[in-house]
Scaffold this motif. Structure first.
Motif, PDB file in Angstrom:
ATOM      1  N   ALA A  72       0.837  -1.205   0.000  1.00  0.00           N
ATOM      2  CA  ALA A  72       0.000   0.000   0.000  1.00  0.00           C
ATOM      3  C   ALA A  72       0.869   1.251   0.000  1.00  0.00           C
ATOM      4  O   ALA A  72       1.844   1.358   0.750  1.00  0.00           O
ATOM      5  CB  ALA A  72      -0.911   0.009   1.220  1.00  0.00           C
ATOM      6  N   SER A  73       0.502   2.224  -0.856  1.00  0.00           N
ATOM      7  CA  SER A  73       1.265   3.457  -1.028  1.00  0.00           C
ATOM      8  C   SER A  73       0.428   4.675  -0.666  1.00  0.00           C
ATOM      9  O   SER A  73      -0.797   4.599  -0.581  1.00  0.00           O
ATOM     10  CB  SER A  73       1.724   3.600  -2.491  1.00  0.00           C
ATOM     11  N   THR A  74       1.086   5.816  -0.510  1.00  0.00           N
ATOM     12  CA  THR A  74       0.361   7.070  -0.414  1.00  0.00           C
ATOM     13  C   THR A  74      -0.195   7.398  -1.806  1.00  0.00           C
ATOM     14  O   THR A  74       0.271   6.856  -2.811  1.00  0.00           O
ATOM     15  CB  THR A  74       1.279   8.212   0.071  1.00  0.00           C
ATOM     16  N   PRO A  75      -1.174   8.314  -1.897  1.00  0.00           N
ATOM     17  CA  PRO A  75      -1.853   8.535  -3.186  1.00  0.00           C
ATOM     18  C   PRO A  75      -1.168   9.529  -4.107  1.00  0.00           C
ATOM     19  O   PRO A  75      -1.763   9.951  -5.100  1.00  0.00           O
ATOM     20  CB  PRO A  75      -3.212   9.082  -2.741  1.00  0.00           C
ATOM     21  N   HIS A  76       0.079   9.884  -3.879  1.00  0.00           N
ATOM     22  CA  HIS A  76       0.663  11.035  -4.544  1.00  0.00           C
ATOM     23  C   HIS A  76       1.072  10.812  -5.992  1.00  0.00           C
ATOM     24  O   HIS A  76       1.421  11.758  -6.695  1.00  0.00           O
ATOM     25  CB  HIS A  76       1.827  11.558  -3.714  1.00  0.00           C
ATOM     26  N   LEU A  77       1.044   9.581  -6.462  1.00  0.00           N
ATOM     27  CA  LEU A  77       1.237   9.323  -7.892  1.00  0.00           C
ATOM     28  C   LEU A  77      -0.041   8.806  -8.539  1.00  0.00           C
ATOM     29  O   LEU A  77      -0.027   8.450  -9.723  1.00  0.00           O
ATOM     30  CB  LEU A  77       2.373   8.315  -8.111  1.00  0.00           C
ATOM     31  N   ALA A  78      -1.132   8.743  -7.773  1.00  0.00           N
ATOM     32  CA  ALA A  78      -2.408   8.205  -8.281  1.00  0.00           C
ATOM     33  C   ALA A  78      -2.204   6.813  -8.876  1.00  0.00           C
ATOM     34  O   ALA A  78      -2.773   6.480  -9.916  1.00  0.00           O
ATOM     35  CB  ALA A  78      -3.019   9.150  -9.313  1.00  0.00           C
ATOM     36  N   GLN A  79      -1.390   5.983  -8.194  1.00  0.00           N
ATOM     37  CA  GLN A  79      -1.027   4.687  -8.755  1.00  0.00           C
ATOM     38  C   GLN A  79      -1.431   3.502  -7.876  1.00  0.00           C
ATOM     39  O   GLN A  79      -1.088   2.363  -8.202  1.00  0.00           O
ATOM     40  CB  GLN A  79       0.488   4.639  -9.002  1.00  0.00           C
ATOM     41  N   GLY A  80      -2.146   3.733  -6.788  1.00  0.00           N
ATOM     42  CA  GLY A  80      -2.504   2.611  -5.913  1.00  0.00           C
ATOM     43  C   GLY A  80      -3.331   1.565  -6.623  1.00  0.00           C
ATOM     44  O   GLY A  80      -2.979   0.371  -6.663  1.00  0.00           O
ATOM     45  N   ALA A  81      -4.448   1.978  -7.215  1.00  0.00           N
ATOM     46  CA  ALA A  81      -5.301   1.032  -7.937  1.00  0.00           C
ATOM     47  C   ALA A  81      -4.615   0.521  -9.198  1.00  0.00           C
ATOM     48  O   ALA A  81      -4.795  -0.637  -9.593  1.00  0.00           O
ATOM     49  CB  ALA A  81      -6.634   1.687  -8.294  1.00  0.00           C
ATOM     50  N   ALA A  82      -3.793   1.373  -9.830  1.00  0.00           N
ATOM     51  CA  ALA A  82      -3.072   0.943 -11.033  1.00  0.00           C
ATOM     52  C   ALA A  82      -2.102  -0.184 -10.711  1.00  0.00           C
ATOM     53  O   ALA A  82      -1.980  -1.153 -11.465  1.00  0.00           O
ATOM     54  CB  ALA A  82      -2.327   2.125 -11.648  1.00  0.00           C
ATOM     55  N   ARG A 109       8.811  -2.624  -9.381  1.00  0.00           N
ATOM     56  CA  ARG A 109       7.959  -1.526  -9.857  1.00  0.00           C
ATOM     57  C   ARG A 109       7.068  -1.003  -8.726  1.00  0.00           C
ATOM     58  O   ARG A 109       6.963   0.211  -8.511  1.00  0.00           O
ATOM     59  CB  ARG A 109       7.118  -2.020 -11.024  1.00  0.00           C
ATOM     60  N   ALA A 110       6.436  -1.912  -7.983  1.00  0.00           N
ATOM     61  CA  ALA A 110       5.539  -1.491  -6.907  1.00  0.00           C
ATOM     62  C   ALA A 110       6.303  -0.786  -5.791  1.00  0.00           C
ATOM     63  O   ALA A 110       5.828   0.208  -5.218  1.00  0.00           O
ATOM     64  CB  ALA A 110       4.781  -2.694  -6.360  1.00  0.00           C
ATOM     65  N   MET A 111       7.491  -1.260  -5.471  1.00  0.00           N
ATOM     66  CA  MET A 111       8.282  -0.630  -4.416  1.00  0.00           C
ATOM     67  C   MET A 111       8.798   0.739  -4.843  1.00  0.00           C
ATOM     68  O   MET A 111       8.909   1.661  -4.032  1.00  0.00           O
ATOM     69  CB  MET A 111       9.445  -1.537  -4.032  1.00  0.00           C
ATOM     70  N   TRP A 112       9.107   0.897  -6.131  1.00  0.00           N
ATOM     71  CA  TRP A 112       9.523   2.204  -6.641  1.00  0.00           C
ATOM     72  C   TRP A 112       8.375   3.206  -6.530  1.00  0.00           C
ATOM     73  O   TRP A 112       8.568   4.339  -6.099  1.00  0.00           O
ATOM     74  CB  TRP A 112       9.992   2.064  -8.087  1.00  0.00           C
ATOM     75  N   VAL A 113       7.182   2.788  -6.910  1.00  0.00           N
ATOM     76  CA  VAL A 113       6.012   3.658  -6.795  1.00  0.00           C
ATOM     77  C   VAL A 113       5.782   4.036  -5.341  1.00  0.00           C
ATOM     78  O   VAL A 113       5.532   5.207  -5.018  1.00  0.00           O
ATOM     79  CB  VAL A 113       4.766   2.961  -7.386  1.00  0.00           C
ATOM     80  N   HIS A 155       6.061   9.209 -17.118  1.00  0.00           N
ATOM     81  CA  HIS A 155       6.643   8.622 -18.331  1.00  0.00           C
ATOM     82  C   HIS A 155       7.234   7.242 -18.050  1.00  0.00           C
ATOM     83  O   HIS A 155       7.169   6.344 -18.903  1.00  0.00           O
ATOM     84  CB  HIS A 155       7.701   9.572 -18.912  1.00  0.00           C
ATOM     85  N   VAL A 156       7.800   7.041 -16.861  1.00  0.00           N
ATOM     86  CA  VAL A 156       8.302   5.717 -16.498  1.00  0.00           C
ATOM     87  C   VAL A 156       7.163   4.715 -16.429  1.00  0.00           C
ATOM     88  O   VAL A 156       7.265   3.576 -16.893  1.00  0.00           O
ATOM     89  CB  VAL A 156       9.045   5.768 -15.146  1.00  0.00           C
ATOM     90  N   LEU A 157       6.039   5.146 -15.866  1.00  0.00           N
ATOM     91  CA  LEU A 157       4.943   4.221 -15.594  1.00  0.00           C
ATOM     92  C   LEU A 157       4.126   3.856 -16.824  1.00  0.00           C
ATOM     93  O   LEU A 157       3.257   2.983 -16.739  1.00  0.00           O
ATOM     94  CB  LEU A 157       4.051   4.796 -14.503  1.00  0.00           C
ATOM     95  N   VAL A 158       4.377   4.493 -17.953  1.00  0.00           N
ATOM     96  CA  VAL A 158       3.714   4.052 -19.168  1.00  0.00           C
ATOM     97  C   VAL A 158       4.643   3.157 -19.987  1.00  0.00           C
ATOM     98  O   VAL A 158       4.337   2.828 -21.144  1.00  0.00           O
ATOM     99  CB  VAL A 158       3.192   5.220 -20.028  1.00  0.00           C
ATOM    100  N   GLN A 159       5.742   2.715 -19.380  1.00  0.00           N
ATOM    101  CA  GLN A 159       6.587   1.699 -19.995  1.00  0.00           C
ATOM    102  C   GLN A 159       6.043   0.324 -19.606  1.00  0.00           C
ATOM    103  O   GLN A 159       5.356   0.162 -18.601  1.00  0.00           O
ATOM    104  CB  GLN A 159       8.038   1.864 -19.537  1.00  0.00           C
ATOM    105  N   PRO A 160       6.357  -0.726 -20.369  1.00  0.00           N
ATOM    106  CA  PRO A 160       5.822  -2.062 -20.072  1.00  0.00           C
ATOM    107  C   PRO A 160       6.133  -2.517 -18.662  1.00  0.00           C
ATOM    108  O   PRO A 160       7.223  -2.278 -18.130  1.00  0.00           O
ATOM    109  CB  PRO A 160       6.521  -2.956 -21.109  1.00  0.00           C
TER     110      PRO A 160
END
Length: 377
Positions: A291-301, A334-338, A371-376
């Motif tokens: 679980a992350s903070t919401p600051h990249l809007a990436q939790g659900a992603a 990837r998840a830990m970086w986010v 831009h990183v997060l739209v990579q495969p």
């Protein structure tokens, strides 16, 4: 893996329903155990960034998400008075849209319908009562009386994950960050055509996020004592007090809030399971693991990416243990970086001291992270 599996997904949230759809569509037998009696009470809206929308395309529900949400491509940065400082185009993953704002209840209905249509069974009002593991499977008894043996049990059961406690006790209990999120759903203002972020010299930022043609939500993060809870009679006034220095669209949105019950308050906590996310044939995913903070809007992603990659890993491997090992090897970095960057952004935005490691992460910045997060994945 060509032999159909029996899979129990513990938790019928965004990640769990995505996994149920992906696995049932591949011919696996999937049960979803969901503690709630229905999927409607899911708070306000969320942002589906391009990587999440790519997953929605892969499981066949992208058009459904877009039809009930609000697609947008540009982030607008304003000063506290509401004057535009910058407009930042948002990147895409492949041919998926840049972003879609969507009400959580609408997304829940889309995903639940897709899971059932794919062949999954959703068992509402139930959770795990007992489970017994061996090398080849897990015998599970649910609180609704259902009992079965499964080849795989997946914990998409949230930040308070019972399955995480089963595996690790209280070792990885949620850690409160010292900050909380205030959100409220409002009629969408015509000028809100994408996320509008207002920030500046004030010790806060506020965002307006469109989630349908008719709705948007106002959100803001503040440092709050761990035991603080809004006053049920004046939560809307407490939010206004915290955002009193803002003008322009934020002030106009605040003026619309008249019902304290409309304000959704949630403490921001983090979970970092440092040990393996899978033990035997039980695996933790989404907020249960990272679980992350919401600051990249990436939790659900991150949760829906977890789900799709798990389905792909089961496709590619000869055994369930091999699939879980391959899945975690792909997902953990990837998840830990986010998570780490999200926490660093929270500290930076709120004037909290950052570590040297966080300073290095922050050199990427939010646009760079997008831009990183739209990579495969």
């Amino acid at each position: 893996m060509t032999t159909p599996l029996r899979v129990l997904v513990h938790g019928g949230g965004i990640g769990g329903l995505t996994l149920a759809t992906a696995l049932a569509g591949r011919g696996h037998h999937v049960d979803v155990a969901e503690l709630r009696e229905q999927l409607e009470a899911l708070g306000v809206g969320i942002i589906q960034p391009s990587n999440a929308l790519h997953v929605m395309r892969e499981i066949g529900v992208l058009d459904d998400c877009l039809s009930v949400g609000f697609e947008w491509e540009v982030l607008t940065i304003c000063d506290p008075a509401g004057a535009t400082l910058a407009t930042i185009p948002q990147p895409r993953m492949g041919d998926a849209p840049s972003n879609n704002g969507i009400p959580r209840p609408a997304l829940a209905r889309v995903l639940a319908d897709a899971a059932v249509e794919a062949g999954a069974t959703i068992r509402f009002g139930t959770t795990i009562d007992t489970l017994t593991e061996d090398a080849d499977g897990v015998r599970v008894a649910l609180t609704d009386g259902h009992s079965a043996r499964y080849d795989l049990v997946v914990g998409f059961d949230g930040i308070g994950s019972p399955l995480r406690r089963h595996l690790y006790g209280e070792k990885y209990a949620p850690e409160y960050t010292g900050f909380a999120n205030w959100r409220v759903t409002l009629p969408r203002s015509p000028e809100v055509q994408g996320v509008l972020m207002s920030s500046g010299n004030l010790a806060a930022k506020a965002l307006l996020t469109p989630i349908s043609t008719e709705q948007m939500y106002l959100g803001s993060v503040f440092a709050e004592a761990e035991d603080f809870r809004p006053d049920p009679e004046r939560a809307h006034e407490q939010l206004r007090e915290r955002l009193a220095g803002f003008g322009g669209p934020i002030a106009e949105a605040l003026a619309q809030i008249t019902d304290p019950a409309a304000v959704v308050y949630s403490r921001i906590s983090q979970v970092t399971v440092e040990e393996p996310w899978h033990v035997g044939r039980i695996v933790l995913a989404g907020d249960a693991a990272h679980a992350s903070t919401p600051h990249l809007a990436q939790g659900a992603a991150m949760a829906v990416e977890d789900a799709l990659v798990l389905a792909q890993s089961l496709d590619a491997a000869d055994t369930v243990p091999a699939a879980l090992a391959a899945w975690e090897e792909r997902r953990r970095p990837r998840a830990m970086w986010v998570q780490a960057l999200s926490r660093a952004i929270l500290r930076q935005e709120t004037g909290t001291a950052t570590t040297p490691e966080e300073d290095e992460l922050l050199k990427v910045g939010v646009p760079g992270a997008a831009h990183v997060l739209v990579q495969p994945y």
